[in-house]
Design an enzyme around this catalytic site. Structure first.
Site, mmCIF file in Angstrom:
data_model
loop_
_atom_site.group_PDB
_atom_site.id
_atom_site.type_symbol
_atom_site.label_atom_id
_atom_site.label_comp_id
_atom_site.label_asym_id
_atom_site.label_seq_id
_atom_site.Cartn_x
_atom_site.Cartn_y
_atom_site.Cartn_z
ATOM 1 N N LYS A 79 12.280 -22.994 -11.663
ATOM 2 C CA LYS A 79 11.254 -22.416 -10.783
ATOM 3 C C LYS A 79 10.572 -21.261 -11.504
ATOM 4 C CE LYS A 79 10.977 -20.555 -6.020
ATOM 5 N NZ LYS A 79 11.779 -20.203 -4.831
ATOM 6 N N SER A 154 10.344 -22.389 -0.523
ATOM 7 C CA SER A 154 9.347 -22.170 -1.531
ATOM 8 C C SER A 154 9.624 -22.873 -2.867
ATOM 9 C CB SER A 154 9.217 -20.667 -1.794
ATOM 10 O OG SER A 154 10.410 -20.156 -2.366
ATOM 11 N N SER A 178 14.835 -21.274 0.756
ATOM 12 C CA SER A 178 13.927 -21.913 -0.213
ATOM 13 C C SER A 178 14.546 -22.909 -1.167
ATOM 14 C CB SER A 178 13.208 -20.854 -1.025
ATOM 15 O OG SER A 178 12.145 -20.349 -0.275
HETATM 16 N N1 GLN Z 1 10.522 -19.546 4.010
HETATM 17 C C1 GLN Z 1 11.175 -18.281 3.903
HETATM 18 C C2 GLN Z 1 10.162 -17.178 3.656
HETATM 19 O O1 GLN Z 1 9.032 -17.497 3.607
HETATM 20 C C3 GLN Z 1 12.204 -18.317 2.814
HETATM 21 C C4 GLN Z 1 11.610 -18.236 1.483
HETATM 22 C C5 GLN Z 1 12.646 -18.170 0.409
HETATM 23 O O2 GLN Z 1 13.802 -18.493 0.623
HETATM 24 N N2 GLN Z 1 12.228 -17.694 -0.736
HETATM 25 O O3 GLN Z 1 10.485 -16.061 3.507
#
Ligand code: GLN
Length: 490
Positions: A79, A154, A178
């Site tokens: 990532k 994400s 994420s």
């Molecule tokens: N969807 C969650 C957020 O927007 C988690 C994102 C993540 O785990 N980086 O914060």
């Protein structure tokens, strides 16, 4: 079987035995990226020359009988939130679009020391803020199972790359789901380790008390293999745990031994929030464990209903502080329209941050401001403590909890992007885990009527990843969901 369909373990063993070369495997992955990624959009950058050169070196070492690392020759995607001293590290943001990190994240170093081949860096929601990868400032990623749908987020680039077999394994990061939520949307395995299990050094910070790096893979064993490589104490990260207190292990040892007398906790009322097809799939998975000898206990998790609210106060508060460093001076993008130094800050941020990132900086700054600190931030911390307590009490009665990884399967591109609250609710099953700091995994457990993958989420107490992986493997060994592949991507 074509080489790209091998698991990471199978590939590693064949490379070590001289049956497949790393160059061949790396070429197969790069060919697939050439062919499929214009549609899928999983990668922000690919590193073909570097990957092939490293692969050649691994092949040479093996042919010469020199010792090689545990991931020798295996192509892996990472990532783009992880710093690499080669290529760019963009975090899916225009503010870091041309940023070259001067150093490698500890996990990247560990992968390289294990002789893995890093093929490229994957797309993500900007600064890991989002649940669909639609907040990327740089590229659109689609779900390999249905290209009109999101891959989740994400870490949607990493999970889409894995689902389309454009890598053999990947790394993601998980602040509130994420890794697990996009793994469930893409039908792959995604593991968020305990907070402190894996070094965050070189992981670009979003919510520092929540962020954790973890593996995304095709099988539980591959996730275990990757975790064995990346786990462990790091003097460069003061929040990574002391080895003596909680030694990181070889997560493959004993992986195939079922957990005797397994007790599974279910919070029925909480699980009832998921789509019927998901509840059905989770119910059937739990039945399968029961057939394998597990006992099911009902647990009460009274504070999980407040997890989203607490998470979005804490995560945005931490983000507003962490993202203050992007000022047009220290890193990345600098506005050309600034007339004085204050405008360098304001215009650089205004021009290069996306809408969601700005929203969160404002929310977090508000929650931390002196008039509202007690009402929002402090209150959220108290709720966090109550949520931790729910898990502690639940684990007194069971070995693990099982629940959906997400309330829906992959949704349509554009469906939630203009409604942040709807998007935040996609995280209902994942954020509490980060608030509590415990490990969680999502593994494939079925499909809905539209043929979209469903993920079973399993949670265990802090630092019990070995047991978590064994529990996940018990199910994987009895089912074949993980062997299904998206059609139309050949
Ligand atoms: N969807 C969650 C957020 O927007 C988690 C994102 C993540 O785990 N980086 O914060």
């Amino acid at each position: 079987m074509p080489v790209h369909d091998l698991t990471a373990m199978e590939l590693r063993d064949r490379i070590a035995a001289g049956q497949v070369s790393s160059v061949e495997a790396t070429r197969a992955v790069l060919d697939r990226i050439d062919r499929l990624d214009p549609v899928v959009g999983a990668y922000l950058s690919i590193l073909p020359e570097r990957a092939l050169e490293t692969a050649k070196e691994v092949d040479r070492k093996i042919a010469a009988g020199e010792p090689v690392g545990t991931l020798a020759g295996v192509p892996i995607a990472i990532k783009d939130v992880l710093c690499t001293s080669f290529g760019t590290t963009t975090c899916g943001s225009r503010i870091l679009q041309n940023f070259h990190s001067p150093y490698d994240a500890t996990v990247v170093r560990k992968l390289l020391d294990a002789d893995a081949i890093i093929v490229g860096k994957t797309n993500m929601d900007e600064f890991a803020m989002g649940s669909s990868t639609e907040n990327s400032g740089l590229r659109k990623t689609v779900n390999p199972w249905d290209t009109s749908r999101v891959p989740g987020g994400s870490s949607g680039g990493s999970t889409a790359a894995m689902a389309a077999r454009m890598c053999f394994a990947a790394l993601g990061s998980d602040t509130g789901g994420s890794i697990r939520q996009p793994a469930s949307f893409c039908g792959v395995v995604g593991l968020k380790p305990t907070y402190g299990r894996v070094s965050r050094y070189g992981l670009v910070a979003y919510g520092s008390s929540l962020d954790q790096i973890g593996p995304i893979a095709g099988t539980v064993a591959d996730a275990a293999l990757l975790l064995s490589v990346i786990a462990g104490h790091d003097p460069a990260d003061s929040t990574s745990v002391d080895e003596k207190a909680a030694p990181a292990g070889d997560y493959l040892a004993g992986l195939n031994e079922p957990v005797e007398g397994l007790k599974i906790g279910i919070a029925s009322a909480f699980n009832a929030g998921a789509e019927p097809a998901i509840q059905k799939a989770i119910g059937e998975a739990v039945d399968d464990y029961r057939e394998a000898g597990a006992e099911i206990v009902e647990v009460d998790m009274p504070h999980l209903d407040y997890a989203i609210a607490a998470y979005y106060v804490i995560a945005t508060a931490e983000a507003s502080s962490n993202l203050a460093r992007y000022d047009g001076v220290h890193y990345g993008y600098r506005s050309e329209n600034a007339n004085d130094y204050i405008e360098v800050y304001t215009k650089s941020r205004e021009e290069a941050f996306g809408k969601e990132v700005k929203r969160r900086i404002m929310l977090g700054t508000y929650a931390l401001s002196s008039g509202y600190y007690d009402a929002y931030y402090l209150k959220a911390l108290k709720v966090r403590n109550l949520i931790r307590g729910d898990f502690v009490r639940a684990f007194e009665r069971c070995d693990c909890l099982m629940m959906p990884a997400a309330p829906t399967t992959a949704f349509q591109i554009g469906e939630k992007v203009d409604d942040p609250l709807k998007m935040y609710l996609a995280d209902i099953y994942t954020v509490a885990v980060n608030l509590a700091g415990i490990p969680g995994i999502s593994i494939p457990c079925g499909f809905d009527a539209a043929g979209l993958p469903i993920g079973l989420q399993i949670l265990t107490p802090a630092f019990s990843e070995a047991k978590l992986l064994r529990i996940a493997r018990m199910y994987e060994a009895r089912t074949n969901w993980h062997t299904r592949k998206p059609v139309g991507l050949e």
